[in-house]
Scaffold this active site. Structure first.
Site, PDB file in Angstrom:
ATOM      1  N   GLU A  31      -7.399  -3.514  -9.409  1.00  0.00           N
ATOM      2  CA  GLU A  31      -7.175  -2.078  -9.200  1.00  0.00           C
ATOM      3  C   GLU A  31      -5.687  -1.741  -9.090  1.00  0.00           C
ATOM      4  OE1 GLU A  31      -9.476  -0.204  -9.766  1.00  0.00           O
ATOM      5  OE2 GLU A  31     -11.374  -1.066  -9.099  1.00  0.00           O
ATOM      6  N   HIS A  63      -8.214   0.237  -0.617  1.00  0.00           N
ATOM      7  CA  HIS A  63      -9.506   0.584  -1.209  1.00  0.00           C
ATOM      8  C   HIS A  63     -10.564  -0.298  -0.573  1.00  0.00           C
ATOM      9  CE1 HIS A  63     -12.787   1.045  -4.003  1.00  0.00           C
ATOM     10  NE2 HIS A  63     -12.687  -0.200  -4.411  1.00  0.00           N
ATOM     11  N   HIS A  67     -15.237  -0.442   0.302  1.00  0.00           N
ATOM     12  CA  HIS A  67     -16.573   0.092   0.008  1.00  0.00           C
ATOM     13  C   HIS A  67     -17.255   0.515   1.305  1.00  0.00           C
ATOM     14  CE1 HIS A  67     -16.394  -2.746  -3.783  1.00  0.00           C
ATOM     15  NE2 HIS A  67     -15.547  -1.734  -3.854  1.00  0.00           N
ATOM     16  N   GLU A 107     -12.878  14.686  16.078  1.00  0.00           N
ATOM     17  CA  GLU A 107     -11.595  14.090  15.682  1.00  0.00           C
ATOM     18  C   GLU A 107     -11.201  14.315  14.224  1.00  0.00           C
ATOM     19  OE1 GLU A 107     -11.240   9.830  16.403  1.00  0.00           O
ATOM     20  OE2 GLU A 107      -9.591  10.678  17.564  1.00  0.00           O
ATOM     21  N   HIS A 113     -19.056   4.203  -5.471  1.00  0.00           N
ATOM     22  CA  HIS A 113     -18.208   3.015  -5.455  1.00  0.00           C
ATOM     23  C   HIS A 113     -17.550   2.796  -4.085  1.00  0.00           C
ATOM     24  CE1 HIS A 113     -15.079   0.350  -7.688  1.00  0.00           C
ATOM     25  NE2 HIS A 113     -15.082   0.095  -6.399  1.00  0.00           N
TER      26      HIS A 113
HETATM   27  O1  2HA Z   1     -11.572  -5.616  -6.331  1.00  0.00           O
HETATM   28  O2  2HA Z   1     -13.356  -3.317  -5.185  1.00  0.00           O
HETATM   29  O3  2HA Z   1     -12.940  -1.753  -7.258  1.00  0.00           O
HETATM   30  C1  2HA Z   1     -12.902  -5.306  -6.321  1.00  0.00           C
HETATM   31  C2  2HA Z   1     -13.101  -3.863  -6.244  1.00  0.00           C
HETATM   32  C3  2HA Z   1     -12.943  -3.112  -7.474  1.00  0.00           C
HETATM   33 ZN    ZN Z   2     -14.109  -1.357  -5.341  1.00  0.00          ZN
END
Ligand code: 2HA
Ligand code: ZN
Length: 275
Positions: free
Chosen positions: A118, A141, A143, A171, A212
């Site tokens: 990414e 980033h 999940h 908050e 995602h």
């Molecule tokens: O690196 O989360 O979006 C793995 C991920 C890709």
């Molecule tokens: Zn990801």
């Protein structure tokens, strides 16, 4: 001059602690998630010879605006679960080379590893954030489970999504008064998703990737982690609220305005009913 072992570097310790935390929270299964952390040359020099490039790594996009900048990044295909046991195999310190299209590897990414897939989204987001906040240093980033789930059940309208999160925990408005952005579903790892994410990063530090995960930006690890954590908590509360039969009462816009005034934050224009 003798160099200090990088394991004593505070930025490395932060990366290890954060990836371990994120793994334990269940937001970074397998190789999910990635972090890039902008470093100054002064921070790197006590540990590394900045003239010793281990290898060069090509990039698929132009990062000319970041030439000469140093980052510690998570590696492509690497598991957050494994970072603490072997930081040098799973993380790397890189510098954007003078052509803007190559990375100089200065430490880590052992055995031919490369930075996160990414990287376009990370570097384009760094460029975008630095334009609006010169102190921004981290793009993260992951999940985050409840936020991710909400992208299946909630309208993907940015104002509606933001308002729901603001209403779930008092908050939230204080922590992200600018709200949350949402891009369309796009293929991860591409320049296209990088451009879409970066465009949103000019307005908000939180960007949802539907079905995602989430992107966050901040000046330091506590800010970016706290930001995602707060939004994720609100999404978790939303999940419970829906499971309990839905909202019966919530925080009124009038009270959200009182909150904004009390904490000196400016809610995103147009997101609350006028006073
Ligand atoms: O690196 O989360 O979006 C793995 C991920 C890709
Ligand atoms: Zn990801």
């Amino acid at each position: 001059m003798k160099k200090i072992d990088l394991k004593h570097g505070s930025f490395l310790k932060e990366m290890v602690a954060t990836t371990s935390n994120l793994y334990r929270l269940g937001w970074d299964e397998r190789n999910g998630g990635n972090i890039s952390y902008l470093l100054t040359e002064e921070e790197v020099r006590p540990f590394l010879d900045v003239n010793h490039v281990i290898r060069q790594i090509p990039m698929i996009f132009d990062a000319s605006q970041l030439i000469g900048k140093y980052f510690i990044v998570t590696g492509s295909g690497k598991y957050f679960k494994n970072v603490a046991d072997d930081p040098a195999a799973n993380l790397g310190v890189v510098r954007v080379a003078n052509d803007g299209k190559t990375l100089d590897l200065l430490w880590g990414l052992e055995n031919g590893a490369v930075p996160t897939s990414e990287l376009p989204s990370h570097f384009m987001s760094h460029i975008a954030r630095l334009e609006v906040d010169p102190e921004n240093r981290i793009i993260m980033h992951n999940h985050a489970s409840h936020l991710l789930a909400m992208t299946f059940t909630h309208d993907l309208d940015e104002k509606a999504f933001t308002r729901t999160l603001w209403q779930m925990c008092t908050e939230c408005l204080v922590v992200f008064p600018e709200g949350v952005s949402i891009i369309p579903w796009l293929v991860p790892g591409t320049n296209e998703i990088g451009e879409a994410t970066a465009a949103k990063m000019k307005e908000t530090r939180l960007v949802m990737w539907p079905q995602h995960g989430v992107y966050g930006a901040g000046k330091d690890m506590d800010e970016v982690f706290g930001l995602i954590e707060t939004a994720e908590k609100a999404a978790q509360v939303y999940t419970y609220v829906q499971a309990q039969g839905g909202v019966k009462q919530t925080i009124s816009d009038e009270n959200l305005w009182k909150l904004a005034d009390a904490f000196g934050v400016a809610p995103r224009v147009g997101y609350l009913e006028e006073k």
